[in-house]
Motif scaffolding. Structure first.
Motif, PDB file in Angstrom:
ATOM      1  N   SER A  17       0.820  -1.216   0.000  1.00  0.00           N
ATOM      2  CA  SER A  17       0.000   0.000   0.000  1.00  0.00           C
ATOM      3  C   SER A  17       0.848   1.257   0.000  1.00  0.00           C
ATOM      4  O   SER A  17       0.352   2.344  -0.265  1.00  0.00           O
ATOM      5  CB  SER A  17      -0.935   0.005   1.212  1.00  0.00           C
ATOM      6  OG  SER A  17      -0.177  -0.046   2.401  1.00  0.00           O
ATOM      7  N   ALA A  18       2.162   1.122   0.302  1.00  0.00           N
ATOM      8  CA  ALA A  18       3.039   2.290   0.361  1.00  0.00           C
ATOM      9  C   ALA A  18       4.488   1.865   0.175  1.00  0.00           C
ATOM     10  O   ALA A  18       4.840   0.699   0.371  1.00  0.00           O
ATOM     11  CB  ALA A  18       2.879   3.000   1.703  1.00  0.00           C
ATOM     12  N   PRO A  82       3.298  12.711   1.930  1.00  0.00           N
ATOM     13  CA  PRO A  82       3.438  11.601   2.868  1.00  0.00           C
ATOM     14  C   PRO A  82       4.924  11.378   3.167  1.00  0.00           C
ATOM     15  O   PRO A  82       5.781  11.595   2.299  1.00  0.00           O
ATOM     16  CB  PRO A  82       2.867  10.405   2.111  1.00  0.00           C
ATOM     17  CG  PRO A  82       2.053  10.979   1.014  1.00  0.00           C
ATOM     18  CD  PRO A  82       2.679  12.295   0.668  1.00  0.00           C
ATOM     19  N   PRO A 111      -1.034  13.178  10.207  1.00  0.00           N
ATOM     20  CA  PRO A 111      -1.618  12.120   9.373  1.00  0.00           C
ATOM     21  C   PRO A 111      -0.774  11.821   8.127  1.00  0.00           C
ATOM     22  O   PRO A 111      -0.960  10.788   7.491  1.00  0.00           O
ATOM     23  CB  PRO A 111      -2.989  12.658   8.987  1.00  0.00           C
ATOM     24  CG  PRO A 111      -3.106  14.014   9.540  1.00  0.00           C
ATOM     25  CD  PRO A 111      -1.897  14.320  10.367  1.00  0.00           C
ATOM     26  N   ILE A 114       3.349   8.139   7.512  1.00  0.00           N
ATOM     27  CA  ILE A 114       2.792   6.802   7.266  1.00  0.00           C
ATOM     28  C   ILE A 114       3.665   5.702   7.862  1.00  0.00           C
ATOM     29  O   ILE A 114       3.222   4.572   7.977  1.00  0.00           O
ATOM     30  CB  ILE A 114       2.533   6.541   5.766  1.00  0.00           C
ATOM     31  CG1 ILE A 114       3.831   6.520   4.969  1.00  0.00           C
ATOM     32  CG2 ILE A 114       1.550   7.569   5.218  1.00  0.00           C
ATOM     33  CD1 ILE A 114       3.664   5.947   3.576  1.00  0.00           C
ATOM     34  N   GLU A 115       4.906   6.035   8.212  1.00  0.00           N
ATOM     35  CA  GLU A 115       5.803   5.085   8.868  1.00  0.00           C
ATOM     36  C   GLU A 115       6.574   5.825   9.944  1.00  0.00           C
ATOM     37  O   GLU A 115       6.965   6.974   9.753  1.00  0.00           O
ATOM     38  CB  GLU A 115       6.836   4.506   7.887  1.00  0.00           C
ATOM     39  CG  GLU A 115       6.278   3.675   6.777  1.00  0.00           C
ATOM     40  CD  GLU A 115       7.371   3.226   5.792  1.00  0.00           C
ATOM     41  OE1 GLU A 115       8.572   3.526   6.004  1.00  0.00           O
ATOM     42  OE2 GLU A 115       7.002   2.588   4.797  1.00  0.00           O
ATOM     43  N   PRO A 146      -2.678   8.844  12.910  1.00  0.00           N
ATOM     44  CA  PRO A 146      -3.608   7.759  12.600  1.00  0.00           C
ATOM     45  C   PRO A 146      -3.176   6.854  11.449  1.00  0.00           C
ATOM     46  O   PRO A 146      -3.662   5.730  11.346  1.00  0.00           O
ATOM     47  CB  PRO A 146      -4.896   8.499  12.255  1.00  0.00           C
ATOM     48  CG  PRO A 146      -4.440   9.842  11.756  1.00  0.00           C
ATOM     49  CD  PRO A 146      -3.225  10.158  12.578  1.00  0.00           C
ATOM     50  N   ASN A 147      -2.269   7.309  10.609  1.00  0.00           N
ATOM     51  CA  ASN A 147      -1.854   6.525   9.444  1.00  0.00           C
ATOM     52  C   ASN A 147      -0.481   5.892   9.603  1.00  0.00           C
ATOM     53  O   ASN A 147       0.018   5.256   8.673  1.00  0.00           O
ATOM     54  CB  ASN A 147      -1.871   7.404   8.192  1.00  0.00           C
ATOM     55  CG  ASN A 147      -3.241   7.980   7.945  1.00  0.00           C
ATOM     56  OD1 ASN A 147      -4.245   7.279   8.054  1.00  0.00           O
ATOM     57  ND2 ASN A 147      -3.311   9.270   7.649  1.00  0.00           N
ATOM     58  N   ALA A 148       0.133   6.078  10.766  1.00  0.00           N
ATOM     59  CA  ALA A 148       1.513   5.625  10.959  1.00  0.00           C
ATOM     60  C   ALA A 148       1.589   4.163  11.379  1.00  0.00           C
ATOM     61  O   ALA A 148       0.861   3.712  12.254  1.00  0.00           O
ATOM     62  CB  ALA A 148       2.195   6.494  12.014  1.00  0.00           C
TER      63      ALA A 148
END
Length: 165
Positions: A17-18, A82, A111, A114-115, A146-148
């Motif tokens: 997804s990333a 991101p 947000p 992502i990592e 919330p996305n990490a």
């Protein structure tokens, strides 16, 4: 660019997804070029199924890195891309430039993070060491956005004697 097309193809086939990519060396580009390249990779190579994130680095006198200063991390936040934040990299930035707990919290809690990578080092360079004690940034993990996805990059066998399993 062939490399990135092949990487995008493999990423899609694996269901990733990333993907996060290091910002790179200052001799090869400037920060604006890196940000533009990340957008270009997202839009024309990886597409909407695989998020492309940039990972900040740290100061290095021998081979100067991009995204290696607090000012450059602030620029990353303003850019709205991101990103992956490596807390051991920020340990090196802090050793070189002094503490910026406000910025670290903002980076971790966004947000757009992502990592979040963790490992230990002595403040001079990235060592992917196991954490021997709780680092200064440890409490910031509770503010993760919330996305990490949080994970360790510590080498789990370095320094251990080889043994048969």
């Amino acid at each position: 660019i062939h490399y990135f097309h092949a990487l995008a193809d493999r990423s899609r086939r694996l269901g990733a997804s990333a993907i996060s990519l290091h910002a790179g060396y200052a001799k090869n580009a400037d920060l604006r070029t890196v940000f533009d390249n990340v957008r270009r990779l997202q839009d024309s190579v990886f597409g909407p199924d695989v998020v492309v994130a940039v990972e900040g680095l740290y100061p290095n006198d021998v081979r100067p890195n991009l995204l290696g200063t607090w000012a450059e991390y602030e620029a990353l936040l303003r850019e709205g891309l991101p990103y992956a934040v490596d807390l051991s990299h920020l340990n090196v930035v802090q050793a070189a430039e002094g503490p910026r707990p406000d910025l670290v919290r903002e980076l971790v809690s966004s947000p757009l993070a992502i990592e979040i990578h963790t490992s230990g080092n002595d403040g001079r360079h990235d060592q992917h060491a196991q954490l021997a004690r709780e680092p200064w940034w440890w409490t910031e993990l509770r503010h993760a956005g919330p996305n990490a996805i949080i994970f360790s990059e510590a080498n789990q066998v370095r320094g251990m004697r080889a043994r048969a399993i």
